[in-house]
Write a protein that holds these residues in place. Structure first.
Motif: not given
Length: 536
Positions: A197-201, A220-224, A231-237, A268-277
């Protein structure tokens, strides 16, 4: 004295449906009397009833001080009612929040974990800047409490404190990092939620936590929690290219092994946001996306279309294999799926495929109805005129498309089509003959005249047709429309009005031409006179 419990109050409200306001007014008077008593049980029950009435929409702000009194009662079963009332009814404008500071600090330092959690829950709902400044040290200490439930709630409460008092973030962030390394999954998940939540800004500030995120993704095995981290690494990549290269393997493993559709989609969304290369993981994501698109579940198909839109912004070639599947979604009974598919289809347009895609959409216009048909009409025009007609190579074809759209039943985009016809005829000199011929055909189409009596405004196209014929047509063109007008019986009055419009337009054009001719002759005479006297 007979006291009403909360159950009695609810039963009474249900029994007095005709005079509910009067009944509640009597109950309010009884509650005010109960609040003045020194009996803690009776007072807490009164606060509980007020809390219920607040949930029904009644104003109970006048009892804020009594809520604070209830919070200070020694018995836990009584004080938790006061804390509940405060968490629901207090806001920034509540003056008595200042009186809760010492109460909260007392509970936060209590050896009873239930009392600590009670204070943390209320604090997260009523915290203000002054309150956050006073209690942040106590909450920070609880992040290292022996009870994992207290640690979790203290970590989550810190987020609300940071929002009201940002200066507390820097000295407290080390504690958040420690909680992310917790073995207890609930505490670690709470810390991850706070960071996400902090990383959104400002995501860039959290690139230093990349090793922690990598460890979570691989262990981790916690899906949540994995969804949050994904979601966060998709923004950081996009901010750190080296990070996307490092994450190719763990993200690929998750996509290949997880059975959770939610986690797979976020990957899939993470790949489309920051791993397209990275072509390998992109192809894996697209293959998984095809499974979503072919699923029977409408929710999965919609999510697939959203993700395809992400890939489309990077490369049209990546989504080309899904073209037939996307076009089939235009016939889906779910309107949201149809609209999303339409956005993708129009986004696939280029000079090479404009004609084919527009023809497919026009075919759907003929087979569909209702509001979606009008949406298709609007999208066709927008797709053709985008970028100042960058994709249109044949304007005669475009005029024919506009003419077909003009006669679509119940068309509400007559103004849009009218403006486009005029715009093309004025701008593109080479298609004016085609525009005139098309306008003459539209002026003789009875469907447009019938549209004048309906809610649709397709008849606006007649104004464009009259303008084009008057500006670029010949006298013979005008006479041909007039003759057809006189021969018509069913729409004689409407056609007669249109003929009058055409005659007025033609007269205007002739007068303008005559005026320009006179101005030209006069200009020649003036220049000749100047030359005679040596001025020019």
């Amino acid at each position: 004295m007979f006291e009403k419990s909360l159950g009695d109050l609810i039963k009474g409200i249900r029994a007095h449906k005709r005079d509910e306001a009067e009944y509640i007014a009597r109950c309010m008077e009884e509650i005010k009397t109960e609040l003045r008593t020194t009996n803690p049980k009776l007072k807490s029950q009164a606060v509980l009833k007020l809390t219920y009435l607040y949930m029904l929409g009644y104003d109970v702000s006048w009892a804020a001080f009594q809520f604070v009194e209830c919070m200070s009662l020694p018995k836990f079963s009584h004080k938790r009612i006061g804390y509940l009332a405060a968490s629901l009814t207090f806001d920034e404008s509540t003056d008595v929040i200042l009186l809760t500071t010492n109460l909260l600090k007392k509970e936060l330092n209590s050896p009873n974990p239930f009392e600590c959690c009670l204070a943390l829950n209320t604090l997260a709902n009523i915290v203000t800047e002054d309150l956050a400044r006073d209690v942040v040290a106590d909450v920070l200490r609880l992040t290292d409490h022996s009870d994992p439930t207290v640690r979790k709630r203290a970590t989550l409460s810190l987020f609300r404190i940071f929002l009201e008092f940002p200066d507390a973030l820097r000295p407290s962030f080390a504690a958040i990092q420690e909680r992310m390394k917790e073995e207890n999954p609930s505490v670690a998940c709470a810390a991850v939620n706070v960071v996400c939540e902090l990383a959104r800004k400002n995501p860039k500030n959290y690139l230093g936590l990349a090793p922690v995120f990598y460890r979570i993704l691989t262990s981790s095995a916690n899906n949540w929690m994995l969804i949050k981290v994904m979601k966060l690494v998709g923004v950081l990549c996009p901010l750190e290219p080296r990070l996307s290269k490092k994450l190719v393997k763990p993200v690929s493993n998750i996509m290949n092994n997880t059975s959770a559709k939610s986690l797979l989609y976020e990957s899939i969304v993470t790949v489309s946001n920051g791993m397209m290369e990275h072509e390998q993981i992109v192809q894996l994501a697209l293959s998984k996306l095809g499974e979503f698109l072919s699923a029977k579940d409408q929710n999965l198909r919609y999510l697939a279309l959203v993700a395809i839109g992400n890939f489309q912004r990077t490369s049209l070639a990546l989504v080309a294999p899904f073209r037939s599947a996307i076009l089939s979604c235009l016939d889906d009974p779910d309107r949201t799926i149809r609209l999303r598919a339409l956005d993708i289809v129009t986004g696939m347009i280029s000079q090479d495929n404009l004609v084919d895609i527009i023809q497919l959409i026009v075919n759907h216009i003929r087979t569909t109805d209702g509001a979606f048909r009008n949406t298709l009409v609007e999208k066709v025009v927008q797709a053709c005129c985008q970028g100042t007609y960058v994709h249109v190579t044949d304007f005669a074809w475009y005029i024919s498309v506009l003419a077909d759209l003009a006669v679509v039943p119940n068309n509400v985009h007559g103004v849009l089509i009218r403006d486009e016809l005029i715009n093309v005829a004025v701008r593109v000199k080479g298609v004016r003959n085609v525009a005139v011929a098309t306008s003459l055909r539209l002026l003789g189409d009875e469907r447009l005249y019938r549209a004048q009596t309906e809610q649709a405004n397709a008849c606006q196209v007649l104004h464009a047709a009259a303008f084009i014929c008057g500006e670029f047509g010949t006298a013979e063109d005008i006479e041909s429309v007039t003759i057809r007008s006189a021969r018509s019986h069913q729409t004689s009055q409407l056609l007669h009005g249109n003929s009058a419009l055409l005659r007025l337009q033609m007269l205007r054009v002739r007068k303008r031409r005559e005026l320009l001719g006179e101005i030209g002759k006069y200009s020649v005479r003036i220049v000749g006179s100047w030359r005679c006297i040596g001025i020019a």
